[in-house]
Design an enzyme around this catalytic site. Structure first.
Site, short mmCIF file in Angstrom:
data_model
loop_
_atom_site.label_atom_id
_atom_site.label_comp_id
_atom_site.label_asym_id
_atom_site.label_seq_id
_atom_site.Cartn_x
_atom_site.Cartn_y
_atom_site.Cartn_z
CG HIS A 127 -1.88 1.03 1.38
ND1 HIS A 127 -3.13 0.98 0.81
CD2 HIS A 127 -1.84 2.22 2.05
CE1 HIS A 127 -3.81 2.07 1.12
NE2 HIS A 127 -3.05 2.84 1.87
CG MET A 154 -9.98 6.81 4.67
SD MET A 154 -8.41 5.96 4.41
CE MET A 154 -7.42 6.56 5.78
CG ASP A 160 -5.47 3.09 5.03
OD1 ASP A 160 -4.64 2.91 5.94
OD2 ASP A 160 -5.25 3.78 4.02
C1 DX5 Z 1 -3.29 7.30 6.64
C2 DX5 Z 1 -2.87 6.35 5.54
C3 DX5 Z 1 -2.65 4.99 6.01
C4 DX5 Z 1 -1.53 4.83 6.99
C5 DX5 Z 1 -1.99 3.80 7.97
O1 DX5 Z 1 -3.58 8.52 6.09
O2 DX5 Z 1 -3.84 6.29 4.51
O3 DX5 Z 1 -2.48 4.05 4.95
O4 DX5 Z 1 -0.32 4.41 6.42
O5 DX5 Z 1 -1.09 3.78 8.98
P1 DX5 Z 1 -1.37 3.07 10.37
O6 DX5 Z 1 -1.63 1.62 10.04
O7 DX5 Z 1 -0.12 3.31 11.10
O8 DX5 Z 1 -2.57 3.73 10.95
ZN ZN Z 2 -3.61 4.55 3.00
#
Ligand code: DX5
Ligand code: ZN
Length: 224
Positions: free
Chosen positions: A32, A136, A175
């Site tokens: 990702h 999200m 995510d």
């Molecule tokens: C946040 C991103 C995520 C992030 C997630 O804006 O879209 O993909 O990398 O990170 P973690 O898993 O640390 O919350």
């Molecule tokens: Zn992301």
């Protein structure tokens, strides 16, 4: 089993190849990549050059999460850099259906992301056109934030809407804030793809962290 997509946002960029190799060997399904422009989100990360570099070191699907305004201007360049899945934010696209079709015409899988305050119902009319819905579970911009629990309800709602469509598509991805504690509930709610940044790369050994996340995901499904 849900797919796991480690986010390189939390990786050690000077050891990126080694870290990608490690998670690939440990069973990562996708990589990702969080593209941020300092306008749609307050942070700035990287652009197509990073995708191109990562493309050279892994055969795994590259999952490009575009947290940028006017993403339609950059779809081709991300596709040419090697993105297999291109996800744009609903909140950044007044002409979302058009953008989704542009992504498909480029030969990539098309994803739509929704922020925590955006109701799942708003994707109802596009769900049949997309390959992936990204729910999200933090406000986008930074790794290592706390999981917003309401995302679990939204995943369930999205799975319900998808069922009404009668098909297996789109995949539901989650995510933000995924950890050994939160991965179980999101899998049980119906998430198909789990993004994890900090939980994989933020501490210790990325391969061991990935194994642990997979173990928790599997046990949540057998006990559900
Ligand atoms: C946040 C991103 C995520 C992030 C997630 O804006 O879209 O993909 O990398 O990170 P973690 O898993 O640390 O919350
Ligand atoms: Zn992301």
């Amino acid at each position: 089993m849900p797919l796991i997509a480690p986010s390189i946002l939390s990786a050690d960029l000077l050891r990126l190849r080694e870290q990608i190799d490690a998670v690939e060997r440990a069973g990562a399904d996708w990589i990702h990549l969080d593209v941020m422009d300092g306008r749609f989100v307050p942070n700035i990360t990287f652009g197509p050059l990073m995708l191109k570099a990562v493309r050279h070191v892994t055969a795994l699907p590259l999952d490009a999460h575009l947290m940028i305004v006017e993403p339609e201007r950059y779809l081709r360049v991300f596709r040419e850099a090697g993105a297999d899945i291109i996800t744009v934010h609903l909140e950044a696209c007044p002409h979302l259906q058009h953008v989704v079709h542009m992504i498909k015409e480029l030969g990539a899988k098309a994803g739509v992301a929704i922020n925590p305050a955006t109701p799942v119902e708003l994707v109802g009319d596009i769900l049949g056109d997309i390959d992936l819905l990204l729910v999200m579970s933090v406000n986008p911009g930074f790794g290592g934030q706390e999981f917003i629990h309401h995302a679990t309800v939204k995943i369930q709602d999205a799975a319900g809407l998808r069922k009404n469509l009668g098909g297996g598509a789109p995949l539901i991805e989650v995510d933000g804030g995924i950890s050994v504690e939160t991965i179980g509930p999101v899998c049980a709610a119906g998430a198909d793809v789990i993004v994890a940044g900090n939980a994989v790369f933020g501490h210790g050994d990325p391969a061991a962290n990935l194994h642990e996340l997979k173990r928790m995901a599997a046990s949540s499904l057998t006990t559900a």
